[in-house]
Design a protein around this motif. Structure first.
Motif, PDB file in Angstrom:
ATOM      1  N   GLU A 100       0.831  -1.205   0.000  1.00  0.00           N
ATOM      2  CA  GLU A 100       0.000   0.000   0.000  1.00  0.00           C
ATOM      3  C   GLU A 100       0.863   1.252   0.000  1.00  0.00           C
ATOM      4  O   GLU A 100       0.568   2.219  -0.714  1.00  0.00           O
ATOM      5  CB  GLU A 100      -0.922   0.004   1.212  1.00  0.00           C
ATOM      6  N   ILE A 101       1.926   1.242   0.791  1.00  0.00           N
ATOM      7  CA  ILE A 101       2.811   2.408   0.834  1.00  0.00           C
ATOM      8  C   ILE A 101       3.448   2.635  -0.532  1.00  0.00           C
ATOM      9  O   ILE A 101       3.544   3.778  -1.005  1.00  0.00           O
ATOM     10  CB  ILE A 101       3.888   2.219   1.915  1.00  0.00           C
ATOM     11  N   GLN A 102       3.873   1.569  -1.179  1.00  0.00           N
ATOM     12  CA  GLN A 102       4.491   1.718  -2.492  1.00  0.00           C
ATOM     13  C   GLN A 102       3.492   2.225  -3.530  1.00  0.00           C
ATOM     14  O   GLN A 102       3.863   2.978  -4.435  1.00  0.00           O
ATOM     15  CB  GLN A 102       5.127   0.404  -2.942  1.00  0.00           C
ATOM     16  N   ARG A 103       2.233   1.832  -3.394  1.00  0.00           N
ATOM     17  CA  ARG A 103       1.211   2.363  -4.316  1.00  0.00           C
ATOM     18  C   ARG A 103       1.075   3.867  -4.143  1.00  0.00           C
ATOM     19  O   ARG A 103       0.900   4.605  -5.118  1.00  0.00           O
ATOM     20  CB  ARG A 103      -0.134   1.680  -4.062  1.00  0.00           C
ATOM     21  N   ARG A 104       1.145   4.345  -2.899  1.00  0.00           N
ATOM     22  CA  ARG A 104       1.073   5.782  -2.655  1.00  0.00           C
ATOM     23  C   ARG A 104       2.303   6.500  -3.211  1.00  0.00           C
ATOM     24  O   ARG A 104       2.193   7.543  -3.855  1.00  0.00           O
ATOM     25  CB  ARG A 104       0.947   6.056  -1.162  1.00  0.00           C
ATOM     26  N   LEU A 105       3.463   5.912  -2.963  1.00  0.00           N
ATOM     27  CA  LEU A 105       4.698   6.530  -3.439  1.00  0.00           C
ATOM     28  C   LEU A 105       4.758   6.570  -4.962  1.00  0.00           C
ATOM     29  O   LEU A 105       5.396   7.454  -5.543  1.00  0.00           O
ATOM     30  CB  LEU A 105       5.907   5.776  -2.887  1.00  0.00           C
ATOM     31  N   ALA A 106       4.088   5.622  -5.621  1.00  0.00           N
ATOM     32  CA  ALA A 106       4.109   5.580  -7.089  1.00  0.00           C
ATOM     33  C   ALA A 106       3.576   6.866  -7.704  1.00  0.00           C
ATOM     34  O   ALA A 106       3.915   7.195  -8.850  1.00  0.00           O
ATOM     35  CB  ALA A 106       3.305   4.381  -7.592  1.00  0.00           C
ATOM     36  N   ARG A 107       2.762   7.611  -6.948  1.00  0.00           N
ATOM     37  CA  ARG A 107       2.238   8.878  -7.463  1.00  0.00           C
ATOM     38  C   ARG A 107       3.335   9.924  -7.630  1.00  0.00           C
ATOM     39  O   ARG A 107       3.140  10.936  -8.302  1.00  0.00           O
ATOM     40  CB  ARG A 107       1.149   9.404  -6.519  1.00  0.00           C
ATOM     41  N   LEU A 108       4.486   9.677  -7.018  1.00  0.00           N
ATOM     42  CA  LEU A 108       5.608  10.602  -7.133  1.00  0.00           C
ATOM     43  C   LEU A 108       6.531  10.253  -8.297  1.00  0.00           C
ATOM     44  O   LEU A 108       7.449  11.022  -8.601  1.00  0.00           O
ATOM     45  CB  LEU A 108       6.427  10.596  -5.837  1.00  0.00           C
ATOM     46  N   GLU A 109       6.300   9.122  -8.935  1.00  0.00           N
ATOM     47  CA  GLU A 109       7.224   8.672  -9.967  1.00  0.00           C
ATOM     48  C   GLU A 109       7.392   9.641 -11.133  1.00  0.00           C
ATOM     49  O   GLU A 109       8.503   9.758 -11.667  1.00  0.00           O
ATOM     50  CB  GLU A 109       6.818   7.280 -10.459  1.00  0.00           C
ATOM     51  N   PRO A 110       6.351  10.380 -11.556  1.00  0.00           N
ATOM     52  CA  PRO A 110       6.583  11.356 -12.635  1.00  0.00           C
ATOM     53  C   PRO A 110       7.646  12.398 -12.283  1.00  0.00           C
ATOM     54  O   PRO A 110       8.401  12.837 -13.153  1.00  0.00           O
ATOM     55  CB  PRO A 110       5.205  12.003 -12.818  1.00  0.00           C
ATOM     56  N   LEU A 111       7.710  12.792 -11.019  1.00  0.00           N
ATOM     57  CA  LEU A 111       8.733  13.756 -10.611  1.00  0.00           C
ATOM     58  C   LEU A 111      10.137  13.181 -10.820  1.00  0.00           C
ATOM     59  O   LEU A 111      11.057  13.909 -11.202  1.00  0.00           O
ATOM     60  CB  LEU A 111       8.552  14.125  -9.133  1.00  0.00           C
ATOM     61  N   LEU A 112      10.286  11.886 -10.556  1.00  0.00           N
ATOM     62  CA  LEU A 112      11.589  11.253 -10.693  1.00  0.00           C
ATOM     63  C   LEU A 112      11.927  10.991 -12.156  1.00  0.00           C
ATOM     64  O   LEU A 112      13.055  11.242 -12.586  1.00  0.00           O
ATOM     65  CB  LEU A 112      11.614   9.949  -9.897  1.00  0.00           C
ATOM     66  N   ARG A 113      10.961  10.512 -12.919  1.00  0.00           N
ATOM     67  CA  ARG A 113      11.212  10.225 -14.331  1.00  0.00           C
ATOM     68  C   ARG A 113      11.575  11.489 -15.101  1.00  0.00           C
ATOM     69  O   ARG A 113      12.418  11.460 -15.999  1.00  0.00           O
ATOM     70  CB  ARG A 113       9.978   9.576 -14.968  1.00  0.00           C
ATOM     71  N   GLN A 114      10.930  12.594 -14.766  1.00  0.00           N
ATOM     72  CA  GLN A 114      11.176  13.866 -15.442  1.00  0.00           C
ATOM     73  C   GLN A 114      12.322  14.654 -14.817  1.00  0.00           C
ATOM     74  O   GLN A 114      12.603  15.768 -15.218  1.00  0.00           O
ATOM     75  CB  GLN A 114       9.897  14.707 -15.431  1.00  0.00           C
ATOM     76  N   ARG A 115      12.983  14.054 -13.821  1.00  0.00           N
ATOM     77  CA  ARG A 115      14.113  14.679 -13.136  1.00  0.00           C
ATOM     78  C   ARG A 115      13.745  16.067 -12.611  1.00  0.00           C
ATOM     79  O   ARG A 115      14.491  17.027 -12.745  1.00  0.00           O
ATOM     80  CB  ARG A 115      15.326  14.756 -14.068  1.00  0.00           C
ATOM     81  N   ARG A 116      12.558  16.136 -11.993  1.00  0.00           N
ATOM     82  CA  ARG A 116      12.119  17.376 -11.369  1.00  0.00           C
ATOM     83  C   ARG A 116      12.438  17.374  -9.874  1.00  0.00           C
ATOM     84  O   ARG A 116      11.908  18.182  -9.113  1.00  0.00           O
ATOM     85  CB  ARG A 116      10.619  17.560 -11.606  1.00  0.00           C
ATOM     86  N   VAL A 117      13.301  16.466  -9.469  1.00  0.00           N
ATOM     87  CA  VAL A 117      13.768  16.379  -8.091  1.00  0.00           C
ATOM     88  C   VAL A 117      15.291  16.384  -8.114  1.00  0.00           C
ATOM     89  O   VAL A 117      15.903  15.650  -8.894  1.00  0.00           O
ATOM     90  CB  VAL A 117      13.262  15.083  -7.416  1.00  0.00           C
ATOM     91  N   SER A 118      15.910  17.231  -7.284  1.00  0.00           N
ATOM     92  CA  SER A 118      17.374  17.303  -7.270  1.00  0.00           C
ATOM     93  C   SER A 118      17.993  16.331  -6.282  1.00  0.00           C
ATOM     94  O   SER A 118      19.180  16.030  -6.356  1.00  0.00           O
ATOM     95  CB  SER A 118      17.828  18.729  -6.940  1.00  0.00           C
ATOM     96  N   GLY A 119      17.191  15.847  -5.325  1.00  0.00           N
ATOM     97  CA  GLY A 119      17.736  14.916  -4.351  1.00  0.00           C
ATOM     98  C   GLY A 119      16.657  14.311  -3.482  1.00  0.00           C
ATOM     99  O   GLY A 119      15.542  14.839  -3.379  1.00  0.00           O
ATOM    100  N   LEU A 120      16.989  13.180  -2.861  1.00  0.00           N
ATOM    101  CA  LEU A 120      16.108  12.515  -1.911  1.00  0.00           C
ATOM    102  C   LEU A 120      16.737  12.594  -0.526  1.00  0.00           C
ATOM    103  O   LEU A 120      17.940  12.399  -0.372  1.00  0.00           O
ATOM    104  CB  LEU A 120      15.912  11.043  -2.274  1.00  0.00           C
ATOM    105  N   LEU A 121      15.910  12.861   0.476  1.00  0.00           N
ATOM    106  CA  LEU A 121      16.351  12.851   1.862  1.00  0.00           C
ATOM    107  C   LEU A 121      15.443  11.887   2.609  1.00  0.00           C
ATOM    108  O   LEU A 121      14.237  12.111   2.707  1.00  0.00           O
ATOM    109  CB  LEU A 121      16.269  14.258   2.454  1.00  0.00           C
ATOM    110  N   LEU A 122      16.009  10.779   3.086  1.00  0.00           N
ATOM    111  CA  LEU A 122      15.229   9.706   3.690  1.00  0.00           C
ATOM    112  C   LEU A 122      15.520   9.640   5.183  1.00  0.00           C
ATOM    113  O   LEU A 122      16.674   9.523   5.593  1.00  0.00           O
ATOM    114  CB  LEU A 122      15.580   8.366   3.033  1.00  0.00           C
TER     115      LEU A 122
END
Length: 208
Positions: free
Chosen positions: A90-112
């Motif tokens: 379920e968590i991964q399904r929610r996170l999948a909504r962020l995938e366009p940001l990553l594919r389009q390189r609209r994110v400069s970094g991840l902080l986990l």
């Protein structure tokens, strides 16, 4: 004096580290993914929100990728994930909504934040390893993702209870500006240090 020369060498090393990170991290938004409910992490995220450096994004209320705003390309996002409260699927399904940001390189970094969060995100992104480049501040390592959806993206992993109230703000400033000292309002008394880049990066393999 010897102490003065050592201080000058540290300043030069810090400046070289900052120049290096500017070449490898494009300016832009940082995606903060937090599964930790540790009080230390809660205070660190509150510092970001109060300073207007990021906004919360509730994925359970979104049926799609984040809508663009006036500051869409530079506004950093904080995403809370319910680790140990929902299934990983379920968590991964929610996170999948962020995938366009990553594919389009609209994110400069991840902080986990949180070890379990980092492992879950590694499986979601199908990364194979993280190449460690250096430290943002003592004990707060950063590197580049190898393999998967976010291949080549800069990443910082922070244990949930690690650091002071400013640690996440420093990491965000490092990713967005290539320095922990760019914004005075994010600079606590006593100044900040940037550790020199390591000449031979280490690789941290990710278990799936």
């Amino acid at each position: 004096a010897p102490s003065t020369r050592r201080s000058q060498r540290h300043i030069r090393a810090s400046a070289e580290a900052e120049r290096a990170v500017r070449r490898t991290i494009p300016a832009g938004r940082v995606l903060v993914i937090s599964g930790s409910r540790n009080p230390v992490t809660e205070r660190q995220l509150e510092v970001l929100l109060r300073a207007g450096r990021a906004r919360l994004l509730a994925l359970e209320d979104e049926g799609h990728a984040p809508k663009p705003t006036v500051h869409a390309e530079t506004e950093s996002l904080i995403v809370r994930v319910p680790i140990h409260q929902r299934s990983e699927a379920e968590i991964q399904r929610r996170l999948a909504r962020l995938e366009p940001l990553l594919r389009q390189r609209r994110v400069s970094g991840l902080l986990l934040t949180g070890g379990d969060t980092a492992q879950l995100v590694a499986r979601w992104l199908r990364m194979s390893s993280i190449t460690i480049r250096g430290e943002i501040v003592l004990g707060l390592a950063w590197g580049h993702i190898v393999g998967g959806l976010a291949d080549g993206l800069a990443v910082c992993t922070k244990p949930g209870g690690f650091g002071d109230d400013w640690s996440v703000a420093r990491a965000l400033a490092f990713f967005t500006h290539g320095t922990t000292r760019r914004r005075r309002r994010l600079r606590p008394r006593g100044g900040l240090k940037v550790a020199p880049m390591k000449p031979e990066p280490r690789t941290l393999n990710v278990e799936h």
